[in-house]
Design a protein around this motif. Structure first.
Motif, PDB file in Angstrom:
ATOM      1  N   PHE A   1       6.602 -10.328  15.864  1.00  0.00           N
ATOM      2  CA  PHE A   1       7.774 -10.956  15.259  1.00  0.00           C
ATOM      3  C   PHE A   1       7.470 -11.512  13.865  1.00  0.00           C
ATOM      4  O   PHE A   1       8.328 -12.089  13.227  1.00  0.00           O
ATOM      5  N   MET A   2       6.239 -11.351  13.396  1.00  0.00           N
ATOM      6  CA  MET A   2       5.870 -11.927  12.106  1.00  0.00           C
ATOM      7  C   MET A   2       6.501 -11.142  10.955  1.00  0.00           C
ATOM      8  O   MET A   2       6.770  -9.946  11.053  1.00  0.00           O
ATOM      9  N   SER A   3       6.703 -11.834   9.844  1.00  0.00           N
ATOM     10  CA  SER A   3       7.076 -11.189   8.601  1.00  0.00           C
ATOM     11  C   SER A   3       5.790 -10.789   7.896  1.00  0.00           C
ATOM     12  O   SER A   3       5.004 -11.647   7.493  1.00  0.00           O
ATOM     13  N   TYR A   4       5.574  -9.472   7.768  1.00  0.00           N
ATOM     14  CA  TYR A   4       4.270  -9.000   7.316  1.00  0.00           C
ATOM     15  C   TYR A   4       4.103  -9.010   5.798  1.00  0.00           C
ATOM     16  O   TYR A   4       2.994  -8.826   5.302  1.00  0.00           O
ATOM     17  N   GLU A   5       5.168  -9.174   5.044  1.00  0.00           N
ATOM     18  CA  GLU A   5       5.091  -8.958   3.601  1.00  0.00           C
ATOM     19  C   GLU A   5       4.024  -9.822   2.940  1.00  0.00           C
ATOM     20  O   GLU A   5       3.118  -9.317   2.261  1.00  0.00           O
ATOM     21  N   HIS A   6       4.121 -11.152   3.141  1.00  0.00           N
ATOM     22  CA  HIS A   6       3.120 -12.040   2.537  1.00  0.00           C
ATOM     23  C   HIS A   6       1.751 -11.801   3.149  1.00  0.00           C
ATOM     24  O   HIS A   6       0.730 -11.811   2.445  1.00  0.00           O
ATOM     25  N   LEU A   7       1.701 -11.605   4.457  1.00  0.00           N
ATOM     26  CA  LEU A   7       0.410 -11.423   5.117  1.00  0.00           C
ATOM     27  C   LEU A   7      -0.357 -10.232   4.536  1.00  0.00           C
ATOM     28  O   LEU A   7      -1.561 -10.313   4.287  1.00  0.00           O
ATOM     29  N   LEU A   8       0.335  -9.127   4.325  1.00  0.00           N
ATOM     30  CA  LEU A   8      -0.343  -7.941   3.801  1.00  0.00           C
ATOM     31  C   LEU A   8      -0.762  -8.133   2.342  1.00  0.00           C
ATOM     32  O   LEU A   8      -1.818  -7.646   1.927  1.00  0.00           O
ATOM     33  N   ASN A   9       0.052  -8.843   1.565  1.00  0.00           N
ATOM     34  CA  ASN A   9      -0.364  -9.143   0.190  1.00  0.00           C
ATOM     35  C   ASN A   9      -1.595 -10.051   0.173  1.00  0.00           C
ATOM     36  O   ASN A   9      -2.471  -9.912  -0.685  1.00  0.00           O
ATOM     37  N   ILE A  10      -1.636 -11.001   1.118  1.00  0.00           N
ATOM     38  CA  ILE A  10      -2.812 -11.866   1.242  1.00  0.00           C
ATOM     39  C   ILE A  10      -4.033 -11.033   1.633  1.00  0.00           C
ATOM     40  O   ILE A  10      -5.125 -11.168   1.050  1.00  0.00           O
ATOM     41  N   LEU A  11      -3.872 -10.169   2.637  1.00  0.00           N
ATOM     42  CA  LEU A  11      -4.968  -9.297   3.072  1.00  0.00           C
ATOM     43  C   LEU A  11      -5.456  -8.432   1.918  1.00  0.00           C
ATOM     44  O   LEU A  11      -6.673  -8.228   1.738  1.00  0.00           O
ATOM     45  N   HIS A  12      -4.516  -7.931   1.115  1.00  0.00           N
ATOM     46  CA  HIS A  12      -4.868  -7.123  -0.053  1.00  0.00           C
ATOM     47  C   HIS A  12      -5.803  -7.897  -0.985  1.00  0.00           C
ATOM     48  O   HIS A  12      -6.844  -7.380  -1.438  1.00  0.00           O
ATOM     49  N   GLN A  13      -5.452  -9.150  -1.273  1.00  0.00           N
ATOM     50  CA  GLN A  13      -6.289  -9.963  -2.153  1.00  0.00           C
ATOM     51  C   GLN A  13      -7.653 -10.269  -1.522  1.00  0.00           C
ATOM     52  O   GLN A  13      -8.670 -10.301  -2.220  1.00  0.00           O
ATOM     53  N   TYR A  14      -7.684 -10.499  -0.223  1.00  0.00           N
ATOM     54  CA  TYR A  14      -8.971 -10.703   0.452  1.00  0.00           C
ATOM     55  C   TYR A  14      -9.881  -9.493   0.272  1.00  0.00           C
ATOM     56  O   TYR A  14     -11.088  -9.621   0.024  1.00  0.00           O
ATOM     57  N   ILE A  15      -9.295  -8.304   0.400  1.00  0.00           N
ATOM     58  CA  ILE A  15     -10.106  -7.088   0.250  1.00  0.00           C
ATOM     59  C   ILE A  15     -10.615  -6.959  -1.183  1.00  0.00           C
ATOM     60  O   ILE A  15     -11.777  -6.591  -1.417  1.00  0.00           O
ATOM     61  N   LEU A  16      -9.751  -7.283  -2.162  1.00  0.00           N
ATOM     62  CA  LEU A  16     -10.181  -7.209  -3.564  1.00  0.00           C
ATOM     63  C   LEU A  16     -11.286  -8.220  -3.870  1.00  0.00           C
ATOM     64  O   LEU A  16     -12.196  -7.935  -4.662  1.00  0.00           O
ATOM     65  N   ILE A  17     -11.221  -9.403  -3.258  1.00  0.00           N
ATOM     66  CA  ILE A  17     -12.250 -10.424  -3.496  1.00  0.00           C
ATOM     67  C   ILE A  17     -13.498 -10.147  -2.657  1.00  0.00           C
ATOM     68  O   ILE A  17     -14.627 -10.185  -3.146  1.00  0.00           O
ATOM     69  N   GLY A  18     -13.280  -9.876  -1.357  1.00  0.00           N
ATOM     70  CA  GLY A  18     -14.417  -9.742  -0.437  1.00  0.00           C
ATOM     71  C   GLY A  18     -15.148  -8.432  -0.537  1.00  0.00           C
ATOM     72  O   GLY A  18     -16.347  -8.353  -0.235  1.00  0.00           O
ATOM     73  N   GLY A  19     -14.431  -7.369  -0.948  1.00  0.00           N
ATOM     74  CA  GLY A  19     -15.055  -6.086  -1.173  1.00  0.00           C
ATOM     75  C   GLY A  19     -15.775  -5.529   0.041  1.00  0.00           C
ATOM     76  O   GLY A  19     -15.323  -5.632   1.184  1.00  0.00           O
ATOM     77  N   LEU A  20     -16.930  -4.943  -0.219  1.00  0.00           N
ATOM     78  CA  LEU A  20     -17.682  -4.227   0.808  1.00  0.00           C
ATOM     79  C   LEU A  20     -18.088  -5.132   1.960  1.00  0.00           C
ATOM     80  O   LEU A  20     -18.034  -4.726   3.131  1.00  0.00           O
ATOM     81  N   ASN A  21     -18.482  -6.382   1.658  1.00  0.00           N
ATOM     82  CA  ASN A  21     -18.930  -7.284   2.729  1.00  0.00           C
ATOM     83  C   ASN A  21     -17.801  -7.520   3.743  1.00  0.00           C
ATOM     84  O   ASN A  21     -18.017  -7.492   4.958  1.00  0.00           O
ATOM     85  N   LEU A  22     -16.606  -7.750   3.236  1.00  0.00           N
ATOM     86  CA  LEU A  22     -15.469  -7.984   4.137  1.00  0.00           C
ATOM     87  C   LEU A  22     -15.166  -6.744   4.962  1.00  0.00           C
ATOM     88  O   LEU A  22     -14.905  -6.825   6.170  1.00  0.00           O
ATOM     89  N   LEU A  23     -15.214  -5.572   4.321  1.00  0.00           N
ATOM     90  CA  LEU A  23     -14.894  -4.335   5.042  1.00  0.00           C
ATOM     91  C   LEU A  23     -15.951  -4.014   6.090  1.00  0.00           C
ATOM     92  O   LEU A  23     -15.630  -3.496   7.159  1.00  0.00           O
ATOM     93  N   GLN A  24     -17.217  -4.324   5.789  1.00  0.00           N
ATOM     94  CA  GLN A  24     -18.267  -4.082   6.785  1.00  0.00           C
ATOM     95  C   GLN A  24     -18.072  -4.939   8.024  1.00  0.00           C
ATOM     96  O   GLN A  24     -18.338  -4.500   9.144  1.00  0.00           O
ATOM     97  N   GLN A  25     -17.569  -6.178   7.836  1.00  0.00           N
ATOM     98  CA  GLN A  25     -17.378  -7.083   8.976  1.00  0.00           C
ATOM     99  C   GLN A  25     -16.073  -6.812   9.719  1.00  0.00           C
ATOM    100  O   GLN A  25     -16.028  -6.859  10.947  1.00  0.00           O
ATOM    101  N   HIS A  26     -14.998  -6.525   8.966  1.00  0.00           N
ATOM    102  CA  HIS A  26     -13.674  -6.492   9.586  1.00  0.00           C
ATOM    103  C   HIS A  26     -12.906  -5.189   9.343  1.00  0.00           C
ATOM    104  O   HIS A  26     -11.747  -5.095   9.744  1.00  0.00           O
ATOM    105  N   GLY A  27     -13.514  -4.207   8.688  1.00  0.00           N
ATOM    106  CA  GLY A  27     -12.778  -3.012   8.278  1.00  0.00           C
ATOM    107  C   GLY A  27     -12.091  -2.290   9.422  1.00  0.00           C
ATOM    108  O   GLY A  27     -10.911  -1.926   9.337  1.00  0.00           O
TER     109      GLY A  27
END
Length: 933
Positions: free
Chosen positions: A679-705
């Motif tokens: 039931f969540m509104s995904y718009e903001h959540l996905l934009n937030i996730l997008h920024q996390y990926i841009l900041i966290g890069g490879l380390n974030l993707l290795q842990q949570h990709g």
């Protein structure tokens, strides 16, 4: 879980988590064979719990609404046999004996839902209703009248979507009999001996039914005119009876019928103003309203406020049609001559718009509630409705009484003997006429300034009622105040907030007036000299107030001022604001409190403004992350009310972040659980996730990709629109940033291809977005892509699709990535793929032309604009991340001509000269020439 438990759980109003979980299980359970029949059995079982029966009928109604019109072949489609079974079972429910009013209403609504689609093929229904409304048992009559009421409501809605003839036929068949019953029950309500609860209920239902039925018939017909004549005669006698029997315990029943009869006429006029004016049907009603309002004083025990509200509502409806219909205007003038209108306006001033004793008592008892109750529930407040009527008359008939009122106001202001009550009323009228009076004095600017100065001088009056009303007037005249007066107005309103001798009502009125100026056109330069006082007084009110509405207004004012002032001017006040917000957050973050989350929501909104303007560093950043973490924690009972605002704050915070701080890293733990909520509104959540990926890069993707892409697959399979485009952007950026880790995107790419080739394929723009992700994977990690495009047939299908969608591939970067991908897929050469050589060459030529016709920087600018257009706010840090990503993007830094030449060399090396020449000859000459082939 059993059907009965699911029924109760999915309608649980206290626990949203339980409701959502049961809703998800219910969708599967109701589709099982025999499930709907079981639900009908629960609904009709006399010994069953009433809550379960009620929710059974609601669930059947929802099932009908969702599935009745589904096309053959779609999941949930109902066969004609099943529809007949549902109609028969529903009619059986209707004919069963039910004592519970709420259950009867729900069954009536169910019947109405089905009738929207089946009224023309359901003769048994109308036969049952015809017998039921004349049944000897009055409770049964109520049930069938209720059903007829909702049936007409449903059919009226259906008539707007193409079943007008069926609706009009139904109305024509029932109105004569219902009109006779309406007259019968009206007469029953005119004798104290027959004023009963059942008669009142039946009378109200008759008026409801007639109102809906007459909307489907000729409003000028003799039968319609008879209804209006009977209704006016009833109202005239009912009001007189109500006045003389004010102490009767049956007065509330009479009031309910008067209200419903007036509401029926008012609603009919709203929908058919010209016809009712032409037929003369509205004239006696309007005349009756004016007559009673002129002779019966309001706010007494002689007559319930219901009559005054409904009479004023009728007048308001007529006034609203004056400018758009000359017919209505002529009728109004005939019924209400100008002299009577002037008299009526004077009555409004003297009896409705002046300060009443009940207001004084409310002021003294609870100042905060008094201020905000004046702004709440206009339709339930006689004084507010009278104000609305006055404003309507001022807009539509200014020449009739505005000059006289202007003279009266000036006389009141200048006369030293004017009473406080007269001054307060004059100020009230001045405020209500905040558009009419300046328009009347448009050529007399000095006169306008005299009025404003008079109101401003009264802001220091010794009488609190006058002082409060004068401050309110200053707020109402916000559109008339010239900019050169802003600084003086700001100081006046802020002084009123700071003055210790002013009570809460005056301070809050000043706060509300200041909000009008802040929201309208705040002049930051004019505010600067009194800025310390503004924040000081607002912070003081925040510390002292207990009313949530006042806290909301304070925080809203601060948020608007923050945005207007900018970082440099506001920064000195930021620590004090954050300190206050921390206190509020700690105090209000208590799930056991019953006053809701309004203050917490405003705290989050204010923090979002703060982060946007000032940024988020140090202790501010720590507090912001704490707020985000608590508001997005799915185990927190309050998160459902806070999460939307918190996601906005979260997005602004991460956009302003230079790096992934420990606080933001802790917040990320709540990202995946939120994405699991359907039931969540995904718009903001996905934009937030997008920024996390841009900041966290490879380390974030290795842990949570893997977990991230699992969620993205689920979202793509269930949604369309902007959300899907954001998913595509995330997938593309992962491939650009970490091509070696692009393997994690393969399940998402496979899911996108399945959506494209499914029977219910998405619209072209979404197909293009999906295909661009596929092409990104090909260019970034061809080995991973060939696991998805594992055969020449799959490659050819994608290529043919892109060719078909050519008109929808508008952005230069999308055209180029498609050309790069499909030219890359020519290697290693395969005979079936090489047959499409000319199609690939066409794509390459378009990409080369677009790339070389534009300057390199222009092309790069267009790419970054397309990348950042989905954000309303970009920060220096987020733009840095976008530019860093662009530097890795082959679309930006690889030449299309060179890329294609490399692919051709690889093909040449494998095929040899002769076969290579044959392949090149498949390219049309107009494509070979631009590519120098």
């Amino acid at each position: 879980m059993m059907l009965r438990e699911l029924l109760v759980g999915r309608n649980n109003s206290e626990n949203r988590e339980t409701r959502v979980r049961c809703e998800e299980s219910w969708d599967a359970a109701i589709k099982q064979p025999g499930a709907l029949e079981t639900v009908f059995q629960i609904a009709g079982a006399e010994g069953e719990d009433m809550v379960a029966r009620m929710h059974s009928v609601i669930s059947i109604r929802n099932f009908v609404e969702e599935n009745w019109k589904l096309r053959v072949g779609l999941e949930g489609h109902m066969s004609s046999e099943r529809k007949e079974a549902v109609k028969e079972a529903s009619l059986h429910l209707l004919n069963s004996h039910h004592q519970d009013d709420a259950l009867m209403r729900q069954i009536a609504v169910l019947i109405a839902k089905i009738s929207r689609y089946e009224i023309a093929s359901w003769p048994n229904l109308l036969g049952s209703i015809s017998q039921g409304v004349s049944h000897e048992n009055p409770i049964t009559r109520v049930k069938f009248f209720t059903t007829l009421h909702y049936l007409l409501y449903g059919c009226l809605a259906a008539s707007r979507i193409g079943s007008r003839a069926a609706f009009e036929g139904l109305c024509a068949s029932i109105t004569p009999g219902c009109n006779a019953l309406s007259e019968q029950y009206n007469n029953a309500m005119l004798s104290t001996d027959t004023i009963t609860n059942l008669n009142a209920k039946l009378c109200c239902l008759c008026h409801k039914i007639m109102q809906r039925a007459l909307r489907g018939t000729d409003i000028t017909s003799p039968m319609a005119c008879a209804y209006f004549t009977n209704t006016v005669a009833f109202l005239d006698k009912a009001v007189e009876l109500r006045v003389v029997s004010s102490a009767s315990d049956k007065s509330s029943l009479l009031d309910s019928v008067i209200k419903k009869a007036m509401k029926s006429v008012s609603t009919l006029f709203f929908h058919k103003p010209i016809e009712m004016a032409q037929s003369g049907a509205i004239s006696p009603v309007l005349k009756l309203c004016f007559q009673k309002l002129l002779t019966i004083p309001p706010f007494t025990d002689k007559l319930d406020n219901t009559f005054f509200l409904q009479s004023l509502s009728v007048i308001e409806q007529v006034i609203a049609s004056l400018s758009s219909s000359p017919t209505v205007a002529d009728m109004f003038l005939a019924v209400v001559p100008d002299a009577d209108l002037v008299r009526f306006v004077r009555v409004l001033l003297e009896s409705y718009l002046n300060l009443h004793q009940y207001e004084v008592e409310a002021w003294e008892a609870d100042p905060e509630s008094y201020v905000f109750d004046q702004e709440a529930e206009d339709d339930l407040n006689v004084k507010q409705k009278a104000s609305s009527v006055f404003c309507g008359l001022a807009d539509e008939k200014p020449d009739v009484f505005i000059p006289d009122l202007a003279a009266l106001i000036e006389q009141t202001f200048t006369n030293p003997n004017s009473s406080p009550k007269d001054i307060e009323t004059a100020l009230h009228v001045m405020g209500l006429g905040c558009y009419a009076f300046p328009s009347y004095m448009s050529s007399e600017e000095p006169r306008q300034m005299q009025w404003l100065n008079a109101a401003a001088s009264m802001c220091a009056h010794t009488n609190n009622y006058i002082k409060r009303r004068a401050i309110w007037v200053i707020g109402q005249w916000v559109y008339t105040v010239p900019p050169n007066m802003y600084q003086a107005i700001y100081k006046l309103l802020i002084d009123s907030q700071c003055n210790p001798s002013n009570d809460k009502v005056i301070k809050l009125t000043a706060l509300n007036a200041m909000k009008e100026y802040v929201a309208h056109d705040l002049d930051a330069d004019a505010l600067m000299p009194v800025l310390n006082q503004f924040f000081g007084s607002t912070f003081q009110i925040l510390r002292q107030c207990s009313h949530d509405e006042m806290k909301d207004n304070c925080l809203a004012n601060i948020g608007l001022v923050i945005t207007c002032l900018g970082a440099e001017r506001f920064s000195p006040f930021a620590p004090s604001l954050v300190e206050l917000l921390q206190v509020y957050w700690t105090t209000e973050m208590d799930p056991t409190k019953k006053n809701g989350t309004k203050v917490l929501e405003q705290v989050i909104a204010c923090l979002a403004k703060l982060v946007q303007v000032v940024g988020s560093v140090g202790e501010v950043h720590d507090f912001v992350c704490c707020v985000i973490k608590q508001s997005t924690d799915v185990s927190n009972p309050m998160y459902l009310d806070l999460v939307d605002n918190a996601n906005e704050l979260w997005l602004y915070t991460i956009l302003n972040a230079k790096e992934l701080t420990p606080g933001l890293a802790a917040c990320f733990a709540h990202m995946l659980p939120l994405l699991d909520k359907s039931f969540m509104s995904y718009e903001h959540l996905l934009n937030i996730l997008h920024q996390y990926i841009l900041i966290g890069g490879l380390n974030l993707l290795q842990q949570h990709g893997i977990a991230i892409f699992d969620r993205l697959v689920q979202i793509v399979q269930g949604m369309e629109g902007d959300v899907v485009f954001t998913v595509c952007k995330i997938a593309e950026d992962v491939i650009i940033m970490c091509p070696d880790s692009a393997q994690t995107a393969c399940p998402l790419v496979s899911s996108m291809l399945q959506c494209i080739y499914s029977p219910n394929r998405p619209r072209p723009r979404v197909q293009v977005a999906f295909m661009c992700v596929v092409c990104r994977l090909v260019v970034g990690n061809k080995t991973a892509a060939l696991q998805v495009l594992s055969s020449p047939e799959a490659i050819i299908s994608c290529l043919d699709l892109i060719v078909d969608l050519e008109d929808h591939v508008s952005c230069p970067d999308k055209r180029k990535i498609c050309a790069m991908a499909f030219s890359s897929l020519l290697v290693p050469p395969h005979a079936q793929v090489l047959e499409r050589m000319d199609s690939v060459a066409t794509m390459v030529v378009e990409a080369v032309t677009g790339e070389e016709d534009e300057f390199a920087e222009t092309f790069k600018t267009s790419v970054i604009e397309s990348r950042t257009s989905h954000f309303n706010t970009q920060t220096s840090h987020s733009l840095e991340r976008e530019h860093a990503l662009l530097n890795k993007d082959p679309v930006v830094h690889v030449s299309m001509r060179s890329w294609f030449a490399t692919q051709l060399q690889a093909i040449h090396a494998v095929l040899g000269d002769e076969k290579y020449a044959a392949v090149i000859n498949r390219i049309e000459s107009y494509n070979r020439k631009p590519l120098n082939l």
